[in-house]
Design an enzyme around this catalytic site. Sequence first.
Site, PDB file in Angstrom:
ATOM      1  N   CYS A 291      11.677  71.353 -57.450  1.00 31.96           N
ATOM      2  CA  CYS A 291      10.362  71.954 -57.738  1.00 31.96           C
ATOM      3  C   CYS A 291       9.711  72.472 -56.464  1.00 31.96           C
ATOM      4  O   CYS A 291       8.727  73.188 -56.522  1.00 31.96           O
ATOM      5  CB  CYS A 291       9.460  70.944 -58.405  1.00 31.96           C
ATOM      6  SG  CYS A 291       9.030  69.620 -57.296  1.00 31.96           S
ATOM      7  N   GLU A 393       9.798  80.797 -63.333  1.00 36.02           N
ATOM      8  CA  GLU A 393      10.574  79.807 -62.578  1.00 36.02           C
ATOM      9  C   GLU A 393      12.018  79.890 -63.079  1.00 36.02           C
ATOM     10  O   GLU A 393      12.281  79.664 -64.259  1.00 36.02           O
ATOM     11  CB  GLU A 393      10.028  78.391 -62.815  1.00 36.02           C
ATOM     12  CG  GLU A 393      10.802  77.355 -62.043  1.00 36.02           C
ATOM     13  CD  GLU A 393      10.364  75.917 -62.343  1.00 36.02           C
ATOM     14  OE1 GLU A 393      10.229  75.558 -63.515  1.00 36.02           O
ATOM     15  OE2 GLU A 393      10.162  75.155 -61.380  1.00 36.02           O
TER      16      GLU A 393
HETATM   17  P1  NAD Z   1      11.885  69.181 -68.746  1.00 35.76           P
HETATM   18  O1  NAD Z   1      10.449  69.528 -68.882  1.00 35.76           O
HETATM   19  O2  NAD Z   1      12.862  69.867 -69.635  1.00 35.76           O
HETATM   20  O3  NAD Z   1      12.092  67.604 -69.023  1.00 35.76           O
HETATM   21  C1  NAD Z   1      11.323  66.636 -68.374  1.00 35.76           C
HETATM   22  C2  NAD Z   1      11.224  65.409 -69.263  1.00 35.76           C
HETATM   23  O4  NAD Z   1      10.554  65.757 -70.473  1.00 35.76           O
HETATM   24  C3  NAD Z   1      12.566  64.829 -69.660  1.00 35.76           C
HETATM   25  O5  NAD Z   1      12.489  63.427 -69.603  1.00 35.76           O
HETATM   26  C4  NAD Z   1      12.779  65.340 -71.082  1.00 35.76           C
HETATM   27  O6  NAD Z   1      13.521  64.447 -71.868  1.00 35.76           O
HETATM   28  C5  NAD Z   1      11.367  65.473 -71.612  1.00 35.76           C
HETATM   29  N1  NAD Z   1      11.212  66.592 -72.538  1.00 35.76           N
HETATM   30  C6  NAD Z   1      11.881  67.776 -72.515  1.00 35.76           C
HETATM   31  N2  NAD Z   1      11.442  68.576 -73.504  1.00 35.76           N
HETATM   32  C7  NAD Z   1      10.474  67.899 -74.149  1.00 35.76           C
HETATM   33  C8  NAD Z   1       9.636  68.213 -75.259  1.00 35.76           C
HETATM   34  N3  NAD Z   1       9.719  69.384 -75.890  1.00 35.76           N
HETATM   35  N4  NAD Z   1       8.747  67.282 -75.671  1.00 35.76           N
HETATM   36  C9  NAD Z   1       8.646  66.099 -75.035  1.00 35.76           C
HETATM   37  N5  NAD Z   1       9.425  65.753 -73.976  1.00 35.76           N
HETATM   38  C10 NAD Z   1      10.327  66.637 -73.545  1.00 35.76           C
HETATM   39  O7  NAD Z   1      12.263  69.368 -67.209  1.00 35.76           O
HETATM   40  P2  NAD Z   1      13.690  69.273 -66.537  1.00 35.76           P
HETATM   41  O8  NAD Z   1      14.502  70.468 -66.927  1.00 35.76           O
HETATM   42  O9  NAD Z   1      14.271  67.939 -66.725  1.00 35.76           O
HETATM   43  O10 NAD Z   1      13.278  69.397 -64.987  1.00 35.76           O
HETATM   44  C11 NAD Z   1      13.067  70.615 -64.336  1.00 35.76           C
HETATM   45  C12 NAD Z   1      11.610  70.997 -64.331  1.00 35.76           C
HETATM   46  O11 NAD Z   1      10.833  69.975 -63.722  1.00 35.76           O
HETATM   47  C13 NAD Z   1      11.331  72.241 -63.503  1.00 35.76           C
HETATM   48  O12 NAD Z   1      10.402  73.032 -64.182  1.00 35.76           O
HETATM   49  C14 NAD Z   1      10.749  71.704 -62.214  1.00 35.76           C
HETATM   50  O13 NAD Z   1       9.908  72.585 -61.513  1.00 35.76           O
HETATM   51  C15 NAD Z   1       9.981  70.535 -62.723  1.00 35.76           C
HETATM   52  N6  NAD Z   1       9.727  69.564 -61.673  1.00 35.76           N
HETATM   53  C16 NAD Z   1       8.459  69.494 -61.174  1.00 35.76           C
HETATM   54  C17 NAD Z   1       8.176  68.630 -60.148  1.00 35.76           C
HETATM   55  C18 NAD Z   1       6.785  68.536 -59.586  1.00 35.76           C
HETATM   56  O14 NAD Z   1       6.550  67.632 -58.845  1.00 35.76           O
HETATM   57  N7  NAD Z   1       5.879  69.431 -59.907  1.00 35.76           N
HETATM   58  C19 NAD Z   1       9.183  67.804 -59.633  1.00 35.76           C
HETATM   59  C20 NAD Z   1      10.464  67.880 -60.171  1.00 35.76           C
HETATM   60  C21 NAD Z   1      10.717  68.771 -61.203  1.00 35.76           C
END
Ligand code: NAD
Length: 510
Positions: A291, A393
Site C-alpha cells: 500500500c 490503484e
Molecule cells: P481486500 O480488501 O480484498 O481484503 C482485505 C480483507 O477484507 C480480507 O481479510 C478479505 O477477506 C476481506 N474482504 C474482502 N472482500 C470483502 C467484502 N466484500 N466484504 C467483507 N470483507 C471482505 O484487500 P487485499 O486484496 O487483501 O489487500 C490489498 C489491498 O489492501 C490494497 O488495496 C492495498 O492498498 C490495501 N492495503 C492498505 C494498507 C494501508 O495501510 N492503507 C496496507 C496494506 C494493504
Amino acid sequence: MAATPAEELETIHTLGHFINGKKVPDKNRTLSITNPATGRVTRNVACANKGMVENAVAAASSALPSWRDTEPLKRARVLFRFKQLLEEHTDEIVSLVTNEHGKTIEDSKGELIRGIEVVEYACGIPELLKGEHTPSAGPGIDSWSQFQPLGVVAGITPFNFPVMVPMWMYPMAIACGNTFVLKPSEKDPSAPSFCAKLLSDAGLPDGVFNIVNGDKETVDAILENDQIQAVSFVGSTAVAEYIYTTGTNFGKRVQALGGAKNHAVVMPDADIEQVVNALLGAAYGSCGERCMSISVVVCVGDETADACVDAMKQKLADLSIGDGNDPSSEMGPLVSSAHREKVRSYIDIGVAEGASLVVDGRGLTVEGREDGFFLGPCLFDNVSSEMRIYRDEIFGPVLCVVRVQSQETAMDLVNDHEYGNGTCIFTRDGEAAKYFSDRIKVGMVGINVPLPVPVATHSFGGWKRSLFGDLYAYGPDAIRFYTRRKTITQRWLSGGVRERLNFAFPSNPL
Ligand code: NAD
C-alpha cells in the site's frame, strides 16, 4: 499411479481456526491456498460461519475479565517472550509468508521485523498506559485520566502483509488489556496461525487471542456481533468503506485503512542515480503489492523525466524475477492468477489510453516456474491524470511517469488524487522539501525516502480515501483506539473543612 487433482485435494491439509488456545477444525466451506510461484494448491483454509465467529467471541469474552485485570507489566512480559519466540522462529515464519504470498525471503523477513518493532513498542505498555494526572485541580481536588480496555476487539487484514499488518493491531490491543479476534486474509493465513501458537507458547492465557479464518461471510459475522466493541481493518478502499459504514452502524469503533496511489515527485536538482535506485525498489519490490509502493513518478522538467526513464529502463532489464525462495530473485510473482489478469488488463488499458509503454513485462515466463503468476515489470511514460492507469490503484509491478513543468503542478496532482496514503519528494533543496511536506495532502511523507512507513513509535495512516476513521494504526494512536478514557475527579476534605450548600456550577473562583 499419480493422484488426480481431486484426490490430491482430498489429501491436502485444511487450516482451521485458533480459538481458546487450541486449533479448531471446521468442516464448513473451504477455500484453496495456492503457492503463487508454482501455481499449485498447497492447502485449504476453512471459512468460519456465524456460529464459529460466536465461539471465538465467547472465548474472548470469557478471557476478558482476568486479562483486563492483569497488571500491564505482566502483559508486557508475555509480549517480551513473544518477541523472543518470533526471532527464534523467523525462518519458519518467513517461509510460510513467501510460499503463500510470493514475495522474496528477504522481503518476508523485512515485514516480520517491522511487525516485531510494534511488539517491542507494545512491551512499553506500563509506561504508555500511565495516564494523565493533575494534582490540586481545585481546593483539595485531584483529577486524572486513565485508559481502560474496550473489551473484545477484532482485526481484519489483507493478503499483502500477512504477518506485519495483523501485528499493527493485536500486540497493542492485547497490551492495552483487550481480547482479540483476528480474521486474516484467506489467501495467506498460515503465518498468522503460526504466530497464534507462539503467543500461547509465550504464556498468553487461552482466549485472549483467537483467529477465525474465512472471507466475507466471516467478516459480516464479525461486524454484526454485538459483543465486539471495535474493528481495525486494512485492505482495499471499497471494502474499507463498507467495513467503516457497517461497523459504525452496528455501534462499533472502527478504523479502516484503504488503498493508495503513491506519487514520488522528482525535482530537477535531485541525484538521479540515487532516485532511480530508490524508485525501483519502492515501485517493484513485493511486485508492487504494497500500500506504500510508489506507483506514479512525477518528474519536474523534461530533462529530469528523460534521465529517470532512461536509467529505469536500463536497470529494469537486469531485474531478477523468480520464486521468492531463490536468493537471487529480486521480485516474485503476483499473489493469484486472477490478480495477474487484472494487472495485465491495466497494461492493455494504458496502451489504449495512449501512454507510452517503455518496458513491457507481459511476455515473461520463468523457467521451471511456468505455472507461477509472474508478470515482468512495466513502465509507462507520458501518463496523464485523466487516464485510468493513473487514477486507479493497480497493485502490481506497473509504474507511471507523469511529466510536469513545476513543483506547484506536481503538488496539485498529488493533492487532487482521491488517495492520500504516502508520497515523497526527491530534492537537494530544503526549502522545496519543506514547502512540499507542509502543504501536501497526504498522511505519510518522505523527503528523499521513497517508502516513508512510520516506525513503531509513530502511527501509520493516510488521508482522503486511504483511511476511514480518525485514528491511525499502531504507535500512540493505538493506545487511543484500543482504550476508553475515564476521567476521575477526587476530593478529600481535610482539617475540618466543611462544604457549604452551593447551587452554582463548580469552578475555581476568578
Ligand atoms: P481486500 O480488501 O480484498 O481484503 C482485505 C480483507 O477484507 C480480507 O481479510 C478479505 O477477506 C476481506 N474482504 C474482502 N472482500 C470483502 C467484502 N466484500 N466484504 C467483507 N470483507 C471482505 O484487500 P487485499 O486484496 O487483501 O489487500 C490489498 C489491498 O489492501 C490494497 O488495496 C492495498 O492498498 C490495501 N492495503 C492498505 C494498507 C494501508 O495501510 N492503507 C496496507 C496494506 C494493504
